[in-house]
Design an enzyme around this catalytic site. Structure first.
Site, mmCIF file in Angstrom:
data_model
loop_
_atom_site.group_PDB
_atom_site.id
_atom_site.type_symbol
_atom_site.label_atom_id
_atom_site.label_comp_id
_atom_site.label_asym_id
_atom_site.label_seq_id
_atom_site.Cartn_x
_atom_site.Cartn_y
_atom_site.Cartn_z
ATOM 1 N N SER A 32 0.816 -1.221 0.000
ATOM 2 C CA SER A 32 0.000 0.000 0.000
ATOM 3 C C SER A 32 0.847 1.269 0.000
ATOM 4 O O SER A 32 0.431 2.305 -0.520
ATOM 5 C CB SER A 32 -0.933 0.008 1.215
ATOM 6 O OG SER A 32 -0.185 -0.114 2.421
ATOM 7 N N ASP A 50 -2.795 7.327 10.069
ATOM 8 C CA ASP A 50 -2.882 6.021 10.730
ATOM 9 C C ASP A 50 -1.554 5.547 11.314
ATOM 10 O O ASP A 50 -1.460 4.440 11.840
ATOM 11 C CB ASP A 50 -3.415 4.971 9.756
ATOM 12 C CG ASP A 50 -2.556 4.846 8.500
ATOM 13 O OD1 ASP A 50 -1.474 5.464 8.452
ATOM 14 O OD2 ASP A 50 -2.973 4.134 7.562
ATOM 15 N N HIS A 76 0.981 5.189 6.926
ATOM 16 C CA HIS A 76 1.092 5.803 5.604
ATOM 17 C C HIS A 76 1.464 7.278 5.726
ATOM 18 O O HIS A 76 0.967 7.980 6.608
ATOM 19 C CB HIS A 76 -0.225 5.658 4.835
ATOM 20 C CG HIS A 76 -0.592 4.229 4.588
ATOM 21 N ND1 HIS A 76 -1.480 3.538 5.386
ATOM 22 C CD2 HIS A 76 -0.170 3.352 3.651
ATOM 23 C CE1 HIS A 76 -1.604 2.295 4.941
ATOM 24 N NE2 HIS A 76 -0.812 2.148 3.882
#
Length: 729
Positions: free
Chosen positions: A25, A201, A204
């Site tokens: 991600s 979070d 990221h």
């Protein structure tokens, strides 16, 4: 320095390219930021745990994101497929993964061991791809552990460091060819150390940080292709041109020649130092006399010093020896130095030798403080702040105003239109710039201010020298000559007005060869048109002011005695009030500017208001006119050299950035680079003055020979330049 790529530039660089991002991600984030540099309208949507494809058909660019969150057999198989002949290899591969392995296996040591095994298996494949493609392995960013959710608590910075260490150690370990290496993209890790606490979070990066990563990635790949001036990383050092090689040989021979002459002179001096009387045995010393320095020795000495200085210029701004950094404007970085130099200037106040309006000491002072303000403006990046930009435009206009005032006054009072005067002025204005054009491989128009003052000097000369030549001595005999001169000035104003509103005619004039070689920049003369138009009336204003002032002075309508006000008390007070009000009104207008284009349109007509207001404020009170700042005046005497030298040895990347001689100590770096910069500018001023006496002699026959040599030099320069252009194309 990082160049900020526009969409059009990114497309030009990546045309017909296939780029692949493969990983988790975090790599997906980098993928989205990267494709937004190509198309800002792209939205982050689609399957987060699946492949995402992007294509820009206008430039035939394909950018793919492949979802492989772990370094495992699946990732290896995909990478292996690119090494086989049947599948086209991507031009750029950006890979990286680790946090999923830590998360799924709960941060176990067995997972780290397996990671090392897996990355060892794909390392040869990546190195094989790196022989024909650009391969980047993105090191894992640190996390903000306090913000991590419960399901991610096992992802610690210690674990991430261990995975990064394994990747760095294993990748390229088998490679013997330095050109076929997987590049470690570690800058993201450094950025995350400063910004991860702003993460949503804890895992990221915030959007601004990942956009910076994407821009750096674009710089890493595209700078060597696009060669932006303000992108100082990842570019090979430009090869020396033929003209630069010839310049290097010339300066080398000058240094060797000067050393040989110096050694010979020293030996002769030692032989003649003392002579012994053989009869009496007494030592007789010859009379002390100052040795006459030959013209050749002075010439070689000047070129020897200039050669060493030009070497420093080249090392600072062409060789990849010193770092460069971007400018970041803050109000304090501009205004605090301004206050500091103002205090210094007031501290070094002295009485003037004469008390005339705009006497030599006063104009040197004016040039000096303006140049210091402009230097601070450039190094602080204050052009981004519109009110400061508009005031700096007035300072540049004031330089040109002085050009009109000074040259008009000289020709009007002296009546000297001889070739010697013209050549002296042209040499002093252009010598340094011509040398820099050769050594730094830059066009003449790049140093825009010198072409500007040179052309305006020739316009002033042509206006006054063309028949009938009207000077003060002739005009004193008949007042009609004053009207004749005014008619000349009106014709000049008409020509300026016509050219300012006829861009086509202006560009045709300066597009003829060889003028085009002097005034073109990036293949056209638009930049020259813009610079000329921006201050098109101010030289005329300077000439008109000089004419009116000298006429008033001749008729003794102003009082220039020491301590005396310029006019009667009542008139002086009224003019002083109007001047202060006009000065402040202009500043308020400039500070309220919202649109640079609109304000630039008004600037040529209104800049003279603040210039005239300053002159009157500075000269109407007798005491103010009788003193000057020697500190500012000293800088004023080398203002031209300071303006030109800043391009390469104080600023960097052709003024786009700041030269870094001492990394990590910004204040100390500025002090050291400023000291060297000022010393070099002063030395170049001395060299220019010395060479002007040799290259431009007063004797007409000798001057004609020199002019033929100079014509031959420029003919050779044009020939070699044409050869260079042909070889480049």
């Amino acid at each position: 320095m990082m160049h900020k790529y526009k969409n059009s530039e990114a497309k030009n660089c990546l045309i017909d390219k296939h780029i692949v991002f493969i990983g988790d991600s975090r790599i997906r984030q980098l993928f989205y930021s990267f494709i937004k540099l190509i198309n800002p309208q792209v939205k982050e949507e689609g399957n987060k745990h699946g492949n995402i494809l992007f294509e820009d058909k206008s430039a035939s660019i394909k950018v793919d994101f492949l979802w492989y969150p772990e370094v495992n057999g699946s990732m290896r198989q995909r990478i292996k497929s690119w090494t086989e002949g049947s599948v086209a290899k991507p031009h750029i591969i950006v890979a990286g993964a680790a946090t999923w392995s830590i998360k799924i296996h709960n941060g176990s040591n067995e997972a780290l061991t397996q990671y090392k095994i897996n990355i060892t298996s794909i390392a040869p494949l990546l190195e094989k791809l790196a022989k024909s493609s650009d391969v980047y392995w993105v090191l894992q960013d640190p996390v903000y552990e306090d913000m991590l959710s419960e399901s991610r608590k096992m992802i610690t910075n210690d674990k991430i460091d261990a995975y990064n260490e394994a990747a760095v150690r294993i990748l390229n370990s088998s490679s013997r060819n330095s050109k076929a290496k997987v590049k470690m993209f570690s800058v993201s890790k450094l950025i995350a150390q400063e910004t991860i606490m702003k993460s949503a979070d804890g895992l990221h990066l915030p959007e601004s940080s990942r956009d910076t990563n994407a821009m750096i990635l674009m710089n890493v790949y595209c700078n060597k292709i696009m060669k932006p001036i303000d992108g100082s990383c990842c570019q090979p050092q430009p090869p020396l041109t033929l003209i630069q090689k010839l310049a290097f040989c010339f300066f080398t021979l000058s240094i060797i020649g000067y050393l040989i002459i110096n050694v010979i002179n020293r030996n002769n001096y030692r032989k003649n130092k003392s002579c012994t009387d053989l009869e009496s045995g007494e030592e007789k010393k010859p009379a002390i006399s100052t040795p006459n320095v030959s013209t050749l020795e002075m010439l070689l000495h000047s070129f020897c010093k200039l050669g060493l200085i030009m070497t420093y210029f080249y090392l600072c701004d062409r060789a990849n020896l010193f770092m460069k950094e971007n400018k970041f404007y803050t109000h304090s970085s501009f205004f605090i130095p301004i206050v500091y130099i103002l205090v210094l200037g007031v501290f070094y106040t002295e009485n003037t030798k004469e008390t005339k309006v705009l006497n030599r000491e006063q104009t040197d002072e004016w040039k000096g403080w303006m140049q210091l303000v402009i230097l601070i403006y450039h190094i602080s990046g204050a052009s981004t702040f519109l009110p400061v930009y508009m005031h700096i435009r007035v300072l540049v206009a004031a330089y040109l105003f002085q050009t009109g005032y000074g040259h008009f006054s000289y020709f009007w009072l002296k009546g000297d239109f001889g070739v010697y005067r013209v050549c002296q002025v042209l040499f002093r204005l252009n010598f340094l710039v011509v040398v820099l054009c050769v050594v730094m491989d830059r066009p003449y128009q790049f140093y825009y201010f010198v072409p500007l003052v040179t052309v305006w000097f020739m316009i002033i000369y042509a206006t006054l020298a063309v028949w009938p030549q009207i000077v003060q001595k002739k005009a004193n005999g008949n007042c009609l000559w004053h009207f004749g001169l005014l008619l000349k000035l009106i014709c000049l104003l008409t020509c300026i007005y016509f050219l300012s509103y006829s861009q086509g005619a202006f560009e045709k004039i300066f597009s003829f060869w060889p003028l085009s070689k002097c005034f073109e920049l990036n293949g056209n003369v638009y930049e020259w048109w813009f610079r000329w138009k921006l201050d098109r009336y101010v030289v005329f204003h300077g000439m008109l002011f000089a004419f009116i002032y000298l006429a008033l002075q001749k008729r003794q309508m102003i009082s220039e005695g020491k301590g005396d006000p310029l006019f009667s008390s009542r008139v002086s007070n009224v003019l002083l009030f109007i001047s202060i009000a006009s000065f402040l009104t202009y500043s308020i207008w400039a500070s309220s500017c919202k649109n640079k284009t609109e304000c630039n349109e008004l600037h040529p007509s209104v800049s003279v208001v603040q210039i005239l207001a300053f002159i009157l404020i500075r000269n109407i009170p007798g005491y103010v006119r009788s003193v000057y700042s020697s500190f500012f005046a000293w800088f004023g005497k080398i203002s031209l050299e300071l303006f030109i030298c800043q391009y390469h040895i104080w600023l960097a990347a052709d003024t786009k950035g700041i030269l870094v001689l001492i990394p990590g100590y910004p204040m100390f770096n500025v002090l050291v680079s400023t000291f060297i910069f000022v010393c070099v500018a002063h030395e170049i001023s001395q060299i220019t003055n010395d060479l002007a006496q040799i290259v431009v002699p007063k004797d007409n026959s000798a001057l004609l020979k020199r002019l033929l040599c100079i014509a031959g030099f420029f003919s050779g320069l044009l020939l070699f330049s044409a050869m260079q252009d042909q070889s480049r194309h």
